[in-house]
Design an enzyme around this catalytic site. Structure first.
Site, PDB file in Angstrom:
ATOM      1  N   ASP A  89       0.861  -1.192   0.000  1.00 47.63           N
ATOM      2  CA  ASP A  89       0.000   0.000   0.000  1.00 47.63           C
ATOM      3  C   ASP A  89       0.896   1.240   0.000  1.00 47.63           C
ATOM      4  O   ASP A  89       1.440   1.621   1.041  1.00 47.63           O
ATOM      5  CB  ASP A  89      -0.912   0.014   1.232  1.00 47.63           C
ATOM      6  CG  ASP A  89      -2.042  -1.002   1.151  1.00 47.63           C
ATOM      7  OD1 ASP A  89      -1.857  -2.045   0.483  1.00 47.63           O
ATOM      8  OD2 ASP A  89      -3.092  -0.775   1.780  1.00 47.63           O
ATOM      9  N   LYS A 153      -6.898   3.783  -2.663  1.00 47.13           N
ATOM     10  CA  LYS A 153      -7.189   3.728  -1.223  1.00 47.13           C
ATOM     11  C   LYS A 153      -7.312   5.141  -0.670  1.00 47.13           C
ATOM     12  O   LYS A 153      -6.559   6.031  -1.051  1.00 47.13           O
ATOM     13  CB  LYS A 153      -6.063   2.954  -0.529  1.00 47.13           C
ATOM     14  CG  LYS A 153      -6.130   2.903   0.989  1.00 47.13           C
ATOM     15  CD  LYS A 153      -4.961   2.071   1.527  1.00 47.13           C
ATOM     16  CE  LYS A 153      -4.860   2.159   3.043  1.00 47.13           C
ATOM     17  NZ  LYS A 153      -3.706   1.385   3.561  1.00 47.13           N
ATOM     18  N   LYS A 182     -10.343   0.865  -1.776  1.00 43.54           N
ATOM     19  CA  LYS A 182     -10.136   0.519  -0.370  1.00 43.54           C
ATOM     20  C   LYS A 182     -10.413   1.723   0.517  1.00 43.54           C
ATOM     21  O   LYS A 182      -9.861   2.802   0.307  1.00 43.54           O
ATOM     22  CB  LYS A 182      -8.707   0.018  -0.141  1.00 43.54           C
ATOM     23  CG  LYS A 182      -8.416  -0.332   1.325  1.00 43.54           C
ATOM     24  CD  LYS A 182      -7.032  -0.941   1.502  1.00 43.54           C
ATOM     25  CE  LYS A 182      -6.693  -1.085   2.987  1.00 43.54           C
ATOM     26  NZ  LYS A 182      -5.349  -1.670   3.189  1.00 43.54           N
TER      27      LYS A 182
END
Length: 215
Positions: A89, A153, A182
């Protein structure tokens, strides 16, 4: 719906101890969360416990500010992969996005995506919605999709706020079904988790996983 399989069980606090990391790993294994998300230092330790299970090992890259050079993000990603990570991430260069230097933002993402995908790893990209206008959220999401990442995200959890349903709606509208979305940061209850999923989130980054599944 198997809500547990939406959850990246997350512990990114800088003061997290080995004992606390191990507790998160145990909870993830017992409840079959999708992954355990930690800082890069802990990847090797976590992977050793999760290998062979249905729980992935995940870590953050360029975290939490995103203002590292691309070369450092790439090196960090390569080290995490060597240590056994399954999912990365990364944080975008937020300042370059807000300065309308979109090519620089995309190239930074693409460099990490290339490293990740070459090793068959999933790459998620944090855009830090708390610091962006609605228009910037849409643009950032489009750039992430164009860079061939696997997810866009919302948040690091270290800025002024976490995810909102509005953020997720904007992001989902921008990427449609091209990539996953996300939600992370500030999701503490089952109802909040379900609201994010209803808005289009396909993964949730949460530290309150046990409360969310009712344990």
């Amino acid at each position: 719906m198997k809500l547990n399989r939406y959850l990246d069980h997350t512990l990114l606090k800088p003061e997290a101890t080995e004992q606390q990391i191990d507790q998160v790993v145990r909870e993830a294994l017992e409840n079959h969360f999708y992954s355990v998300m930690v800082n890069p230092y802990w990847v090797k330790h976590v992977h050793a416990q999760l290998a062979g299970s249905d729980v992935a090992t995940a870590c953050v890259i360029g975290f939490p500010l995103g203002a590292n050079t691309t070369a450092i993000k790439v090196a960090e990603a390569k080290q995490a992969i060597a240590d056994g990570v399954d999912e990365l991430d990364m944080v975008i260069n937020i300042g370059e996005l807000k300065g309308d230097h979109y090519d620089a933002v995309q190239q930074d993402i693409e460099s990490v995506v290339t490293v990740g995908h070459t090793a068959d790893k999933v790459v998620k990209v944090i855009i830090e919605t708390a610091l962006l206008t609605d228009g910037e959220i849409v643009k950032a999401s489009e750039i992430v999709a164009d860079a061939h990442a696997d997810f866009v995200k919302t948040s690091t959890g270290f800025s002024t706020r976490g995810a909102s349903v509005h953020d997720i709606s904007l992001m989902k509208g921008a990427v449609q079904d091209r990539i996953g979305v996300k939600a992370s940061g500030g999701i503490h209850t089952r109802d909040e988790a379900l609201a994010m999923i209803d808005a289009g989130a396909t993964r949730l980054g949460v530290s309150a996983s046990m409360a969310i599944i009712g344990k």
